[in-house]
Design an enzyme around this catalytic site. Structure first.
Site, PDB file in Angstrom:
ATOM      1  CD  GLN A  14      -2.771  -0.570   2.616  1.00  0.00           C
ATOM      2  OE1 GLN A  14      -3.671   0.240   2.409  1.00  0.00           O
ATOM      3  NE2 GLN A  14      -2.537  -1.096   3.798  1.00  0.00           N
ATOM      4  CB  VAL A  15       3.287   2.585   2.465  1.00  0.00           C
ATOM      5  CG1 VAL A  15       4.272   3.743   2.564  1.00  0.00           C
ATOM      6  CG2 VAL A  15       2.197   2.720   3.531  1.00  0.00           C
ATOM      7  CG  ASP A  38      13.733 -13.875   1.257  1.00  0.00           C
ATOM      8  OD1 ASP A  38      13.036 -13.353   2.160  1.00  0.00           O
ATOM      9  OD2 ASP A  38      13.814 -15.104   1.071  1.00  0.00           O
ATOM     10  CB  ALA A  62       6.224  -4.610   7.109  1.00  0.00           C
ATOM     11  CE1 TYR A  63       4.330 -13.322   8.489  1.00  0.00           C
ATOM     12  CE2 TYR A  63       2.953 -11.934   9.874  1.00  0.00           C
ATOM     13  CZ  TYR A  63       3.241 -13.170   9.322  1.00  0.00           C
ATOM     14  OH  TYR A  63       2.450 -14.242   9.610  1.00  0.00           O
ATOM     15  CB  THR A  64       1.310  -5.952   7.013  1.00  0.00           C
ATOM     16  OG1 THR A  64       1.027  -6.606   5.774  1.00  0.00           O
ATOM     17  CG2 THR A  64       2.383  -4.913   6.812  1.00  0.00           C
ATOM     18  CE1 TYR A 127       2.822  -5.601  11.485  1.00  0.00           C
ATOM     19  CE2 TYR A 127       1.500  -4.347  13.046  1.00  0.00           C
ATOM     20  CZ  TYR A 127       2.207  -4.406  11.861  1.00  0.00           C
ATOM     21  OH  TYR A 127       2.314  -3.296  11.069  1.00  0.00           O
ATOM     22  CE  LYS A 131       6.398  -2.370  11.454  1.00  0.00           C
ATOM     23  NZ  LYS A 131       6.997  -2.290  10.083  1.00  0.00           N
TER      24      LYS A 131
HETATM   25  N1  LIG Z   1      -1.414  -1.498   7.079  1.00  0.00           N
HETATM   26  C1  LIG Z   1      -1.538  -0.831   8.232  1.00  0.00           C
HETATM   27  O1  LIG Z   1      -2.657  -0.584   8.722  1.00  0.00           O
HETATM   28  C2  LIG Z   1      -0.321  -0.314   8.953  1.00  0.00           C
HETATM   29  C3  LIG Z   1      -0.489   0.373  10.147  1.00  0.00           C
HETATM   30  C4  LIG Z   1       0.631   0.862  10.803  1.00  0.00           C
HETATM   31  C5  LIG Z   1       1.884   0.639  10.252  1.00  0.00           C
HETATM   32  N2  LIG Z   1       2.039  -0.053   9.096  1.00  0.00           N
HETATM   33  C6  LIG Z   1       3.392  -0.246   8.561  1.00  0.00           C
HETATM   34  O2  LIG Z   1       3.504   0.495   7.361  1.00  0.00           O
HETATM   35  C7  LIG Z   1       4.417  -0.149   6.471  1.00  0.00           C
HETATM   36  C8  LIG Z   1       3.763  -0.362   5.116  1.00  0.00           C
HETATM   37  O3  LIG Z   1       2.610  -1.184   5.304  1.00  0.00           O
HETATM   38  P1  LIG Z   1       1.638  -1.580   4.109  1.00  0.00           P
HETATM   39  O4  LIG Z   1       0.260  -1.600   4.648  1.00  0.00           O
HETATM   40  O5  LIG Z   1       1.966  -0.749   2.912  1.00  0.00           O
HETATM   41  O6  LIG Z   1       2.115  -3.093   3.852  1.00  0.00           O
HETATM   42  P2  LIG Z   1       1.612  -4.138   2.731  1.00  0.00           P
HETATM   43  O7  LIG Z   1       0.631  -3.508   1.829  1.00  0.00           O
HETATM   44  O8  LIG Z   1       1.262  -5.392   3.463  1.00  0.00           O
HETATM   45  O9  LIG Z   1       2.951  -4.380   1.894  1.00  0.00           O
HETATM   46  C9  LIG Z   1       4.052  -5.042   2.474  1.00  0.00           C
HETATM   47  C10 LIG Z   1       5.112  -5.264   1.422  1.00  0.00           C
HETATM   48  O10 LIG Z   1       6.166  -6.014   2.022  1.00  0.00           O
HETATM   49  C11 LIG Z   1       6.588  -7.035   1.119  1.00  0.00           C
HETATM   50  N3  LIG Z   1       7.200  -8.159   1.814  1.00  0.00           N
HETATM   51  C12 LIG Z   1       6.652  -8.944   2.762  1.00  0.00           C
HETATM   52  N4  LIG Z   1       7.505  -9.928   3.117  1.00  0.00           N
HETATM   53  C13 LIG Z   1       8.643  -9.746   2.374  1.00  0.00           C
HETATM   54  C14 LIG Z   1       9.896 -10.422   2.305  1.00  0.00           C
HETATM   55  N5  LIG Z   1      10.188 -11.509   3.051  1.00  0.00           N
HETATM   56  N6  LIG Z   1      10.830  -9.963   1.440  1.00  0.00           N
HETATM   57  C15 LIG Z   1      10.555  -8.892   0.670  1.00  0.00           C
HETATM   58  N7  LIG Z   1       9.403  -8.198   0.688  1.00  0.00           N
HETATM   59  C16 LIG Z   1       8.445  -8.624   1.541  1.00  0.00           C
HETATM   60  C17 LIG Z   1       5.284  -7.424   0.451  1.00  0.00           C
HETATM   61  O11 LIG Z   1       5.552  -8.127  -0.732  1.00  0.00           O
HETATM   62  P3  LIG Z   1       4.573  -9.339  -1.159  1.00  0.00           P
HETATM   63  O12 LIG Z   1       3.246  -8.718  -1.426  1.00  0.00           O
HETATM   64  O13 LIG Z   1       5.266  -9.907  -2.361  1.00  0.00           O
HETATM   65  O14 LIG Z   1       4.533 -10.273   0.025  1.00  0.00           O
HETATM   66  C18 LIG Z   1       4.639  -6.054   0.222  1.00  0.00           C
HETATM   67  O15 LIG Z   1       5.129  -5.422  -0.940  1.00  0.00           O
HETATM   68  C19 LIG Z   1       4.843  -1.438   7.175  1.00  0.00           C
HETATM   69  O16 LIG Z   1       6.052  -1.207   7.856  1.00  0.00           O
HETATM   70  C20 LIG Z   1       3.743  -1.677   8.204  1.00  0.00           C
HETATM   71  O17 LIG Z   1       4.201  -2.427   9.301  1.00  0.00           O
HETATM   72  C21 LIG Z   1       0.958  -0.524   8.425  1.00  0.00           C
END
Ligand SMILES: NC(=O)c1ccc[n+]([C@@H]2O[C@H](COP(=O)([O-])OP(=O)(O)OC[C@H]3O[C@@H](n4cnc5c(N)ncnc54)[C@H](OP(=O)(O)O)[C@@H]3O)[C@@H](O)[C@H]2O)c1
Length: 292
Positions: A14-15, A38, A62-64, A127, A131
């Protein structure tokens, strides 16, 4: 002046997707995802950084999966806790700036006013613990960094609460959504744009360490998941929408594997003062997402 070389880790999240769009005119961007990098393998991380030789590394990966992390805590810790530490060490070696994202879920939710950066973390689940380990590893590496702690991220792409509610509202007449968890729904595009503005100022400074630190980055205002769902349903065009009632329920009525903080509003005053910004209200951003 040459635009800086940026290595973006996590290009389709998303981000990450919004960052690619926002940063395109101000950087020479290399965006990678699995399998180019990886995050479970430190060597793969080092190789990707050394190949790109960036001035800035942004970690949007991240692992989300908050609930799944309860049964895969080691994998979550590797990706969210250890990988950021490796990125931070590599950034330091290159004299690069690391931008990393963290979460409101590092807090236990016991407060009833916005969390500030100096509040003591106490994550309720695997989680959040993973983090928090990432935040600590980035800081311990001792290089220049910006850690942005986010809250309730949503947007027009990816997997998120807004898209789930829209799908359910097309399928069901009544939605039942928890109203005893409070946070700040934050648009992924606003996060990317705020990151770009903060980066511009940091890069212009002679000493990046003047900006190094943890910042809370979330929309202003606050609501419950129920309030957020109601606003989403009201903004949906009536054609194709089946839902007419959004019922408020308690967390106890919707049990999930991971415990979530009851209150995770982030006070973003430090970020606003440091970078001269004003973060928009969550409702204004949400309305904009629905504008055609
Ligand atoms: N979503 C929320 O509500 C939220 C809230 C607070 C903070 N955050 C933080 O904000 C940041 C961005 O979150 P987001 O919602 O944009 O996350 P997201 O949409 O889940 O995207 C996560 C990305 O990480 C990649 N990834 C996961 N495991 C990987 C690995 N082993 N090696 C390489 N790439 C890997 C995924 O690739 P694949 O799709 O190929 O797995 C995906 O591109 C993260 O740090 C998260 O913890 C999120």
């Amino acid at each position: 002046m040459e635009p800086p070389r940026i290595l973006l880790v996590g290009r389709i999240g998303q981000v990450g997707w919004e960052l690619r769009r926002t940063l395109a005119p101000m950087a020479r961007l290399t965006a990678v995802d699995f399998p180019q990098i990886d995050l479970t393998k430190p060597d793969s991380i080092r190789q990707a950084v050394r190949a790109a030789r960036p001035r800035i590394i942004i970690n949007a990966a991240a692992y989300t999966a908050v609930d799944k992390a309860e049964s895969e805590p080691d994998l979550a810790l590797q990706i969210n806790g250890r990988a950021p530490g490796v990125l931070a060490e590599e950034a330091k070696k290159l004299g690069a700036l690391l931008v990393h994202y963290s979460t409101d879920y590092i807090f236990d939710g016991a407060k009833r006013e916005g969390y500030v950066e100096t509040d003591k973390p106490n994550p309720a689940g695997a989680y959040g613990r993973s983090k928090l380990a990432g935040d600590e590893a980035v800081q311990a590496a001792g290089g220049a960094h910006l850690v942005f702690r986010l809250c309730w991220v949503y947007g027009a792409r990816g997997q998120n609460f807004m898209l789930t509610m829209m799908r359910l509202a097309r399928e069901r007449e009544t939605l039942r959504v928890v109203n005893d968890q409070t946070g700040c729904p934050t648009w992924s595009r606003m996060i990317a744009e705020t990151t770009a503005l903060a980066l511009k100022l940091t890069l212009a400074a002679r000493d990046w360490n003047a900006f190094t630190g943890v910042y809370h980055l979330a929309a202003s205002g606050a609501t419950s998941w129920h309030g957020f769902a109601q606003a989403i349903v009201e903004l949906m065009p009536p054609e194709g929408r089946k839902c007419s009632v959004v019922e408020a329920i308690s967390t106890a009525e919707y049990p999930l594997p991971a415990k979530r903080p009851a209150y995770s509003v982030l006070d973003c005053g430090k970020l606003e003062r440091t970078f001269g910004l004003r973060l928009p209200h969550w409702k204004d951003s949400l309305e904009q997402v629905f504008e055609k």
